[in-house]
Design a protein around this motif. Structure first.
Motif, PDB file in Angstrom:
ATOM      1  N   SER A  91      73.179  77.027  35.470  1.00 26.18           N
ATOM      2  CA  SER A  91      72.643  76.878  34.116  1.00 26.18           C
ATOM      3  C   SER A  91      71.133  76.715  34.144  1.00 26.18           C
ATOM      4  O   SER A  91      70.427  77.218  33.262  1.00 26.18           O
ATOM      5  N   MET A  92      70.613  76.045  35.191  1.00 29.79           N
ATOM      6  CA  MET A  92      69.178  75.809  35.289  1.00 29.79           C
ATOM      7  C   MET A  92      68.420  77.118  35.446  1.00 29.79           C
ATOM      8  O   MET A  92      67.454  77.378  34.725  1.00 29.79           O
ATOM      9  N   VAL A  93      68.844  77.968  36.389  1.00 26.44           N
ATOM     10  CA  VAL A  93      68.078  79.189  36.642  1.00 26.44           C
ATOM     11  C   VAL A  93      68.182  80.170  35.477  1.00 26.44           C
ATOM     12  O   VAL A  93      67.205  80.843  35.125  1.00 26.44           O
ATOM     13  N   PHE A  94      69.361  80.224  34.841  1.00 24.05           N
ATOM     14  CA  PHE A  94      69.495  81.146  33.716  1.00 24.05           C
ATOM     15  C   PHE A  94      68.825  80.598  32.461  1.00 24.05           C
ATOM     16  O   PHE A  94      68.294  81.358  31.649  1.00 24.05           O
ATOM     17  N   TRP A  95      68.834  79.261  32.309  1.00 23.54           N
ATOM     18  CA  TRP A  95      68.133  78.656  31.163  1.00 23.54           C
ATOM     19  C   TRP A  95      66.639  78.911  31.261  1.00 23.54           C
ATOM     20  O   TRP A  95      66.007  79.300  30.280  1.00 23.54           O
ATOM     21  N   PHE A 131      80.901  84.891  44.112  1.00 26.92           N
ATOM     22  CA  PHE A 131      79.912  84.150  43.317  1.00 26.92           C
ATOM     23  C   PHE A 131      78.526  84.725  43.513  1.00 26.92           C
ATOM     24  O   PHE A 131      77.772  84.916  42.548  1.00 26.92           O
ATOM     25  N   LEU A 132      78.154  84.978  44.768  1.00 27.11           N
ATOM     26  CA  LEU A 132      76.800  85.432  45.059  1.00 27.11           C
ATOM     27  C   LEU A 132      76.531  86.807  44.460  1.00 27.11           C
ATOM     28  O   LEU A 132      75.469  87.033  43.848  1.00 27.11           O
ATOM     29  N   VAL A 133      77.469  87.721  44.597  1.00 27.87           N
ATOM     30  CA  VAL A 133      77.272  89.080  44.066  1.00 27.87           C
ATOM     31  C   VAL A 133      77.142  89.048  42.549  1.00 27.87           C
ATOM     32  O   VAL A 133      76.225  89.654  41.970  1.00 27.87           O
ATOM     33  N   VAL A 134      78.045  88.336  41.882  1.00 23.78           N
ATOM     34  CA  VAL A 134      78.028  88.308  40.415  1.00 23.78           C
ATOM     35  C   VAL A 134      76.792  87.602  39.885  1.00 23.78           C
ATOM     36  O   VAL A 134      76.096  88.098  38.988  1.00 23.78           O
ATOM     37  N   SER A 135      76.472  86.435  40.447  1.00 21.37           N
ATOM     38  CA  SER A 135      75.344  85.657  39.922  1.00 21.37           C
ATOM     39  C   SER A 135      74.010  86.354  40.187  1.00 21.37           C
ATOM     40  O   SER A 135      73.135  86.384  39.304  1.00 21.37           O
ATOM     41  N   LEU A 136      73.826  86.906  41.374  1.00 19.05           N
ATOM     42  CA  LEU A 136      72.569  87.598  41.669  1.00 19.05           C
ATOM     43  C   LEU A 136      72.411  88.851  40.821  1.00 19.05           C
ATOM     44  O   LEU A 136      71.302  89.175  40.382  1.00 19.05           O
ATOM     45  N   TYR A 137      73.509  89.552  40.580  1.00 18.24           N
ATOM     46  CA  TYR A 137      73.432  90.739  39.729  1.00 18.24           C
ATOM     47  C   TYR A 137      72.989  90.365  38.313  1.00 18.24           C
ATOM     48  O   TYR A 137      72.080  90.982  37.743  1.00 18.24           O
ATOM     49  N   LEU A 138      73.609  89.336  37.754  1.00 21.71           N
ATOM     50  CA  LEU A 138      73.268  88.926  36.392  1.00 21.71           C
ATOM     51  C   LEU A 138      71.851  88.356  36.310  1.00 21.71           C
ATOM     52  O   LEU A 138      71.160  88.540  35.310  1.00 21.71           O
ATOM     53  N   PHE A 139      71.420  87.689  37.377  1.00 24.04           N
ATOM     54  CA  PHE A 139      70.099  87.063  37.350  1.00 24.04           C
ATOM     55  C   PHE A 139      68.969  88.056  37.583  1.00 24.04           C
ATOM     56  O   PHE A 139      67.917  87.977  36.948  1.00 24.04           O
ATOM     57  N   LEU A 140      69.155  88.993  38.494  1.00 21.86           N
ATOM     58  CA  LEU A 140      68.083  89.897  38.888  1.00 21.86           C
ATOM     59  C   LEU A 140      68.005  91.172  38.055  1.00 21.86           C
ATOM     60  O   LEU A 140      67.007  91.886  38.134  1.00 21.86           O
ATOM     61  N   ARG A 141      69.028  91.452  37.266  1.00 27.26           N
ATOM     62  CA  ARG A 141      68.979  92.681  36.482  1.00 27.26           C
ATOM     63  C   ARG A 141      67.858  92.595  35.441  1.00 27.26           C
ATOM     64  O   ARG A 141      67.557  91.508  34.925  1.00 27.26           O
ATOM     65  N   PRO A 142      67.222  93.711  35.129  1.00 26.29           N
ATOM     66  CA  PRO A 142      66.126  93.701  34.139  1.00 26.29           C
ATOM     67  C   PRO A 142      66.629  93.217  32.787  1.00 26.29           C
ATOM     68  O   PRO A 142      67.742  93.531  32.367  1.00 26.29           O
ATOM     69  N   HIS A 143      65.792  92.443  32.106  1.00 23.81           N
ATOM     70  CA  HIS A 143      66.184  91.947  30.784  1.00 23.81           C
ATOM     71  C   HIS A 143      65.108  92.212  29.739  1.00 23.81           C
ATOM     72  O   HIS A 143      64.977  91.498  28.776  1.00 23.81           O
ATOM     73  N   GLY A 144      64.313  93.241  29.948  1.00 21.72           N
ATOM     74  CA  GLY A 144      63.354  93.658  28.927  1.00 21.72           C
ATOM     75  C   GLY A 144      61.993  93.052  29.124  1.00 21.72           C
ATOM     76  O   GLY A 144      61.815  92.042  29.791  1.00 21.72           O
ATOM     77  N   THR A 145      61.016  93.633  28.532  1.00 25.94           N
ATOM     78  CA  THR A 145      59.641  93.174  28.675  1.00 25.94           C
ATOM     79  C   THR A 145      59.356  91.920  27.877  1.00 25.94           C
ATOM     80  O   THR A 145      58.392  91.220  28.117  1.00 25.94           O
ATOM     81  N   ALA A 146      60.216  91.588  26.904  1.00 21.02           N
ATOM     82  CA  ALA A 146      59.978  90.397  26.082  1.00 21.02           C
ATOM     83  C   ALA A 146      60.003  89.151  26.924  1.00 21.02           C
ATOM     84  O   ALA A 146      59.209  88.232  26.770  1.00 21.02           O
ATOM     85  N   GLY A 147      60.996  89.123  27.877  1.00 22.07           N
ATOM     86  CA  GLY A 147      61.085  87.953  28.731  1.00 22.07           C
ATOM     87  C   GLY A 147      59.867  87.815  29.607  1.00 22.07           C
ATOM     88  O   GLY A 147      59.387  86.730  29.873  1.00 22.07           O
ATOM     89  N   HIS A 148      59.340  88.989  30.093  1.00 25.39           N
ATOM     90  CA  HIS A 148      58.165  88.927  30.947  1.00 25.39           C
ATOM     91  C   HIS A 148      56.968  88.401  30.177  1.00 25.39           C
ATOM     92  O   HIS A 148      56.221  87.559  30.647  1.00 25.39           O
ATOM     93  N   GLY A 149      56.800  88.913  28.970  1.00 27.85           N
ATOM     94  CA  GLY A 149      55.674  88.460  28.166  1.00 27.85           C
ATOM     95  C   GLY A 149      55.794  87.008  27.795  1.00 27.85           C
ATOM     96  O   GLY A 149      54.823  86.263  27.782  1.00 27.85           O
ATOM     97  N   GLY A 150      57.054  86.567  27.508  1.00 25.76           N
ATOM     98  CA  GLY A 150      57.251  85.173  27.146  1.00 25.76           C
ATOM     99  C   GLY A 150      56.969  84.239  28.297  1.00 25.76           C
ATOM    100  O   GLY A 150      56.420  83.160  28.131  1.00 25.76           O
ATOM    101  N   ALA A 151      57.377  84.669  29.512  1.00 24.48           N
ATOM    102  CA  ALA A 151      57.106  83.832  30.669  1.00 24.48           C
ATOM    103  C   ALA A 151      55.617  83.703  30.900  1.00 24.48           C
ATOM    104  O   ALA A 151      55.124  82.622  31.243  1.00 24.48           O
ATOM    105  N   SER A 152      54.911  84.804  30.700  1.00 24.84           N
ATOM    106  CA  SER A 152      53.457  84.737  30.862  1.00 24.84           C
ATOM    107  C   SER A 152      52.847  83.825  29.819  1.00 24.84           C
ATOM    108  O   SER A 152      51.896  83.090  30.080  1.00 24.84           O
TER     109      SER A 152
END
Length: 290
Positions: free
Chosen positions: A85-89, A261-282
């Motif tokens: 929950s921490m890393v995805f939050w 667990f590792l395959v599913v979680s890494l896939y969901l975490f590392l997959r691209p989620h759009g430029t909005a998230g990148h801009g928001g993180a910046s």
């Protein structure tokens, strides 16, 4: 040691970002007289986290063997849920963290003004906001550090956690004063991937603890044996065990849980989620330095 160091470094920087955003906004809006409330909220959150960790550690020492294994399994499962929950939050929250905390601060003072409340009311409201934000990070740390300490012996893991926390405090302060410009998007991305690998090891360890507690007896056939090549008791094996819960004779159930667990979680975490998230993180990174 490295696992506890990186996890506490990440958790500490998350807490530093939160408090940095709040402190910076108070400074920008001419409300620096409220900073003691921020520090009190931080200290109360740290005290709660230390108390919770000590209480759980003392409680676990009183259990008989099977109950001890069950307790370790429960702590491990809670730690995995917290880590995921921490890393995805953080992956999502970075987009709007700055604006949400600024809005919350304004809401505190607006409510006090509207109700003609005393400054003490606004002070406690601000303390509460900081307390709950930092306590969340602290209680998360308690559960996954307990899970890591249960898998490690000696002072290496606690010392790694302490070193990670101290580094986070220094980095957080340097970010606040503008002395360091950290690429937070990349930092949280790669530490998040590492934490998911650690979580996979904790989950496999929890499956083993459930078996030793007598609650899980399926898939107990030995998957492989690498004790002759890379024994878990050797120097490298000990290092890998501390980092990733390496076992030289795991069961099929442990390997299956780890890999799925590792395959599913890494896939969901590392997959691209759009430029909005990148801009928001910046934006969050810029907000923490403002």
């Amino acid at each position: 040691m490295l696992a506890s160091f990186l996890i506490m470094l990440r958790e500490g920087i998350e807490a530093a970002l939160i408090t940095g955003i709040i402190a910076s906004y108070l400074k920008q809006t001419g409300r620096t007289q409220w900073m003691p409330a921020v520090w009190l909220g931080i200290l109360l959150a740290v005290a709660l986290s230390l108390f919770a960790g000590a209480a759980l550690q003392i409680l676990s020492a009183e259990f008989p063997q099977k109950q001890q294994e069950l307790f370790e399994a429960i702590v491990g499962l809670v730690a995995v849920c917290v880590l995921v929950s921490m890393v995805f939050w953080m992956r999502k929250a970075a987009r709007s963290m700055k604006s949400e905390f600024q809005h919350s601060i304004e809401a505190v003072f607006a409510s006090a003004d509207a109700a003609n409340a005393t400054p003490l009311s606004a002070t406690w409201a601000l303390i509460g906001m900081v307390f709950f934000a930092v306590a969340r990070e602290g209680l998360e740390s308690v559960f996954f550090l307990l899970a890591i300490f249960q898998q490690s012996t000696g002072p290496a893991a606690p010392l790694g956690a302490l070193a990670g926390l101290l580094c986070a405090v220094v980095i957080g302060y340097l970010i606040y004063v503008g002395g360091v410009r950290l690429n937070l998007r990349r930092f949280f991305r790669w530490t998040g991937a590492f934490i998911l690998i650690v979580a996979a090891g904790i989950l496999a360890s929890s499956v083993r603890s459930l078996h030793e507690a007598g609650l899980w007896n399926g898939l107990q056939t030995q998957a492989y044996d690498t004790s002759g090549i890379l024994p878990a008791s050797g120097p490298l094996g000990t290092l890998l065990a501390g980092l990733f819960n390496y076992q030289d004779t795991p069961t099929i159930g442990e390997v299956l849980v780890y890999v799925v667990f590792l395959v599913v979680s890494l896939y969901l975490f590392l997959r691209p989620h759009g430029t909005a998230g990148h801009g928001g993180a910046s934006a969050a990174a810029r907000g923490s330095r403002s």
